[in-house]
Design a protein around this motif. Structure first.
Motif, PDB file in Angstrom:
ATOM      1  N   ALA A   6      67.512   7.219 -42.371  1.00 14.78           N
ATOM      2  CA  ALA A   6      66.591   8.288 -42.758  1.00 14.78           C
ATOM      3  C   ALA A   6      66.924   9.533 -41.968  1.00 14.78           C
ATOM      4  O   ALA A   6      66.935   9.511 -40.738  1.00 14.78           O
ATOM      5  CB  ALA A   6      65.146   7.869 -42.492  1.00 14.78           C
ATOM      6  N   LYS A   7      67.232  10.611 -42.700  1.00 21.61           N
ATOM      7  CA  LYS A   7      67.566  11.863 -42.013  1.00 21.61           C
ATOM      8  C   LYS A   7      66.413  12.856 -42.166  1.00 21.61           C
ATOM      9  O   LYS A   7      65.967  13.135 -43.283  1.00 21.61           O
ATOM     10  CB  LYS A   7      68.847  12.451 -42.591  1.00 21.61           C
ATOM     11  CG  LYS A   7      69.242  13.778 -41.962  1.00 21.61           C
ATOM     12  CD  LYS A   7      69.078  14.924 -42.916  1.00 21.61           C
ATOM     13  CE  LYS A   7      69.129  16.277 -42.238  1.00 21.61           C
ATOM     14  NZ  LYS A   7      69.085  17.391 -43.176  1.00 21.61           N
ATOM     15  N   PHE A   8      65.936  13.351 -41.045  1.00 26.42           N
ATOM     16  CA  PHE A   8      64.849  14.322 -41.061  1.00 26.42           C
ATOM     17  C   PHE A   8      65.394  15.716 -40.773  1.00 26.42           C
ATOM     18  O   PHE A   8      65.961  15.962 -39.703  1.00 26.42           O
ATOM     19  CB  PHE A   8      63.784  13.929 -40.035  1.00 26.42           C
ATOM     20  CG  PHE A   8      63.037  12.683 -40.436  1.00 26.42           C
ATOM     21  CD1 PHE A   8      61.897  12.759 -41.223  1.00 26.42           C
ATOM     22  CD2 PHE A   8      63.511  11.424 -40.070  1.00 26.42           C
ATOM     23  CE1 PHE A   8      61.234  11.606 -41.624  1.00 26.42           C
ATOM     24  CE2 PHE A   8      62.849  10.271 -40.464  1.00 26.42           C
ATOM     25  CZ  PHE A   8      61.710  10.358 -41.247  1.00 26.42           C
ATOM     26  N   ARG A 156      77.416  24.101 -39.562  1.00 27.60           N
ATOM     27  CA  ARG A 156      76.009  24.295 -39.921  1.00 27.60           C
ATOM     28  C   ARG A 156      75.578  23.366 -41.056  1.00 27.60           C
ATOM     29  O   ARG A 156      76.317  23.137 -41.995  1.00 27.60           O
ATOM     30  CB  ARG A 156      75.747  25.757 -40.332  1.00 27.60           C
ATOM     31  CG  ARG A 156      75.938  26.778 -39.227  1.00 27.60           C
ATOM     32  CD  ARG A 156      75.105  26.514 -37.991  1.00 27.60           C
ATOM     33  NE  ARG A 156      73.685  26.338 -38.193  1.00 27.60           N
ATOM     34  CZ  ARG A 156      72.770  27.309 -38.159  1.00 27.60           C
ATOM     35  NH1 ARG A 156      73.153  28.543 -37.974  1.00 27.60           N
ATOM     36  NH2 ARG A 156      71.490  27.036 -38.316  1.00 27.60           N
ATOM     37  N   GLY A 157      74.373  22.860 -40.927  1.00 28.49           N
ATOM     38  CA  GLY A 157      73.850  21.953 -41.951  1.00 28.49           C
ATOM     39  C   GLY A 157      74.461  20.560 -41.883  1.00 28.49           C
ATOM     40  O   GLY A 157      74.267  19.733 -42.769  1.00 28.49           O
ATOM     41  N   GLY A 158      75.176  20.287 -40.799  1.00 25.81           N
ATOM     42  CA  GLY A 158      75.973  19.053 -40.718  1.00 25.81           C
ATOM     43  C   GLY A 158      75.200  17.752 -40.550  1.00 25.81           C
ATOM     44  O   GLY A 158      75.785  16.675 -40.649  1.00 25.81           O
ATOM     45  N   SER A 159      73.888  17.827 -40.344  1.00 28.62           N
ATOM     46  CA  SER A 159      73.130  16.571 -40.189  1.00 28.62           C
ATOM     47  C   SER A 159      73.192  15.695 -41.433  1.00 28.62           C
ATOM     48  O   SER A 159      73.103  14.467 -41.339  1.00 28.62           O
ATOM     49  CB  SER A 159      71.658  16.858 -39.911  1.00 28.62           C
ATOM     50  OG  SER A 159      71.534  17.601 -38.757  1.00 28.62           O
ATOM     51  N   ASP A 160      73.308  16.337 -42.583  1.00 31.62           N
ATOM     52  CA  ASP A 160      73.435  15.543 -43.819  1.00 31.62           C
ATOM     53  C   ASP A 160      74.706  14.696 -43.771  1.00 31.62           C
ATOM     54  O   ASP A 160      74.723  13.546 -44.215  1.00 31.62           O
ATOM     55  CB  ASP A 160      73.518  16.457 -45.045  1.00 31.62           C
ATOM     56  CG  ASP A 160      72.255  17.281 -45.243  1.00 31.62           C
ATOM     57  OD1 ASP A 160      71.180  16.792 -44.881  1.00 31.62           O
ATOM     58  OD2 ASP A 160      72.367  18.413 -45.760  1.00 31.62           O
ATOM     59  N   ILE A 161      75.750  15.297 -43.224  1.00 33.08           N
ATOM     60  CA  ILE A 161      77.019  14.552 -43.105  1.00 33.08           C
ATOM     61  C   ILE A 161      76.799  13.357 -42.190  1.00 33.08           C
ATOM     62  O   ILE A 161      77.210  12.235 -42.489  1.00 33.08           O
ATOM     63  CB  ILE A 161      78.141  15.450 -42.530  1.00 33.08           C
ATOM     64  CG1 ILE A 161      78.351  16.682 -43.410  1.00 33.08           C
ATOM     65  CG2 ILE A 161      79.434  14.663 -42.367  1.00 33.08           C
ATOM     66  CD1 ILE A 161      79.409  17.645 -42.897  1.00 33.08           C
ATOM     67  N   ALA A 214      73.613  25.571 -53.555  1.00 35.77           N
ATOM     68  CA  ALA A 214      72.329  24.876 -53.429  1.00 35.77           C
ATOM     69  C   ALA A 214      72.209  24.398 -51.978  1.00 35.77           C
ATOM     70  O   ALA A 214      73.114  23.756 -51.459  1.00 35.77           O
ATOM     71  CB  ALA A 214      72.267  23.706 -54.398  1.00 35.77           C
ATOM     72  N   GLN A 215      71.108  24.739 -51.351  1.00 33.92           N
ATOM     73  CA  GLN A 215      70.982  24.508 -49.912  1.00 33.92           C
ATOM     74  C   GLN A 215      70.536  23.088 -49.577  1.00 33.92           C
ATOM     75  O   GLN A 215      70.519  22.706 -48.419  1.00 33.92           O
ATOM     76  CB  GLN A 215      69.937  25.472 -49.335  1.00 33.92           C
ATOM     77  CG  GLN A 215      70.300  26.927 -49.484  1.00 33.92           C
ATOM     78  CD  GLN A 215      71.433  27.322 -48.567  1.00 33.92           C
ATOM     79  OE1 GLN A 215      71.537  26.783 -47.480  1.00 33.92           O
ATOM     80  NE2 GLN A 215      72.277  28.227 -49.001  1.00 33.92           N
ATOM     81  N   VAL A 216      70.157  22.347 -50.590  1.00 36.25           N
ATOM     82  CA  VAL A 216      69.441  21.110 -50.295  1.00 36.25           C
ATOM     83  C   VAL A 216      70.288  20.054 -49.574  1.00 36.25           C
ATOM     84  O   VAL A 216      69.776  19.247 -48.824  1.00 36.25           O
ATOM     85  CB  VAL A 216      68.757  20.565 -51.586  1.00 36.25           C
ATOM     86  CG1 VAL A 216      69.753  20.190 -52.624  1.00 36.25           C
ATOM     87  CG2 VAL A 216      67.817  19.437 -51.295  1.00 36.25           C
TER      88      VAL A 216
HETATM   89 MG    MG Z   1      70.152  21.228 -44.396  1.00 36.67          MG
END
Ligand code: MG
Ligand code: ASP
Length: 397
Positions: A6-8, A156-161, A214-216
């Motif tokens: 689970a990623k928050f 940036r935004g790398g938590s999704d990875i 898309a930023q999601v």
């Molecule tokens: Mg993000």
């Protein structure tokens, strides 16, 4: 037993209450019997703040190593908060940051936009497995990596990875991205208010959306999505990991390096100042469309346009194009080059630079290389098909 990653995201842990609600949602699934790895971003806009403060404070000589250390502090704080909140709810938990012995994500030394070393990471992820076996919920910093005992970032935004990478390495049942929207919408609701929530979306569609703004989700996160792993995007305000959102399905056939089975013909149509004239490209593609011929790639230049199609369709297309060229004032001649092999490369292990080096070192000329953020389309002469296949496959994960 289900294993959930689970990623928050930053908003979902944007204040103390939200962190508590997030931890409660994890505790609930844990008590139902799931194993859970939590990946957390920095609280709200902490990363932006850290970057701004750094830029104001340090106007020269900031090394990338120092920069990564500083911007990584957001996640290093939030894992401590999240893990302690879980413990306060009676759940055994351990925060894992890059200086922990158990840290799993290993990268190269490109500190601010590091590339993941998948083999080493796969090995290290076993550390998380042994925590799960002991009933502990690991809370891992998103966005960060480690190279020779130094913090790196995945960009940036790398938590999704981070989330999908851990999901893949642990063979998780599901990766859940908890964010501040209900899921993926048919378009940006700021632009069109009737934007609709999509129940599901394929990996390919999602990647394309993400690549085009898309930023999601981070466009590269899905490079690590295995077809067997479920994935969804849900809103933190539902306060429930079981909430409905948008499901991400596939990929249907996971082929990081895909060689099209037939030879691909390349037909070149020559003319003058073609890019300045309206309708030339569309006429050429319409001719194929009307005759049921699939177009793989069209490469328009100022004085020529090259068209790539299945070699089985090439004779027919050649004749049709010849008729068109003879009638057209703008076009003068047409020729067919040697057939090519078409590779679609989506492996995160192979960058533009890797590919360029690989071809140069082995003395192979590409007929065409088309780079986008999510895919490289490579055409080489058909006779090099096996050689290139072999070379590429030594790189893929
Ligand atoms: Mg993000
Ligand atoms: N905190 C990092 C960022 O703002 C990483 C992330 O949130 O995914 O870019």
């Amino acid at each position: 037993m289900d294993l959930i990653v689970a990623k928050f995201g930053g908003t979902s842990v944007g204040n103390g209450k939200r962190i508590r609600k997030a931890a409660e949602s994890v505790a609930r699934e844990y008590k139902k019997g799931s194993e859970i790895v939590v990946v957390v971003s920095a609280v709200n806009k902490t990363t932006d703040d850290l970057i701004n403060i750094t830029n104001d404070a340090i106007t020269c000589n900031l090394t990338e190593k120092q920069h990564a250390e500083i911007v990584g502090m957001g996640e290093r704080t939030s894992v401590r908060l999240f893990s302690a909140t879980l413990e306060s709810l009676g759940i055994k938990s351990l925060f894992i940051d890059p200086y922990s012995e158990l840290w799993p994500i290993i990268t190269d030394s490109n500190y601010m936009e590091a590339r993941i070393d998948l083999d080493k990471t796969k090995e290290k992820v076993n550390n998380l497995k042994s925590l799960l076996d002991q009933g502990i919920v690991p809370v891992v910093c998103g966005f960060l990596g480690k190279c020779k005992n130094q913090v790196t970032t995945l960009g940036r935004g790398g938590s999704d990875i981070t989330a999908f990478l851990i999901g893949e390495c642990l063979n998780a049942t599901e990766v859940i991205i908890v964010t501040d929207v209900d899921g993926v919408l048919s378009t940006d609701p700021q632009k069109i208010s009737e934007a609709e929530l999509l129940e599901s979306i394929t990996v390919d569609e999602m990647k394309t959306l993400a690549t085009h703004g898309a930023q999601v989700l981070h466009p590269h996160a899905l490079d690590y999505k295995h077809p067997k792993i479920d994935a969804k995007i849900i809103n933190y305000n539902k306060e429930d990991l079981k909430a409905e959102g948008t499901y991400i399905t596939g990929p249907k056939d996971y082929k990081p390096i895909d060689l099209y089975e037939n030879p691909v013909a390349s037909i070149t149509i020559v003319g003058k100042s073609l890019l300045n004239k309206v309708g030339i490209v569309s006429a050429l593609s319409n001719i194929l469309l009307e005759n049921g011929i699939n177009l793989f790639k069209m490469n328009p230049h100022h004085n020529s346009i090259t068209v790539f199609i299945d070699s089985e369709d090439a004779d027919k297309a050649y004749e049709l194009y010849h008729d068109h060229v003879v009638k057209s004032e703008d076009l003068s001649s047409i020729s067919r080059d040697k057939d090519t092999a078409m590779f679609s490369i989506t492996s995160p292990e192979i960058s533009e630079i890797t590919l360029a080096n690989l071809l140069t070192e082995n003395d192979i000329d590409a007929v065409l290389i088309n780079y986008t953020k999510t895919e490289i389309l490579l055409f080489v002469e058909w006779e090099f098909k096996y050689e290139v296949s072999k070379l590429l496959n030594t790189y893929k994960n």
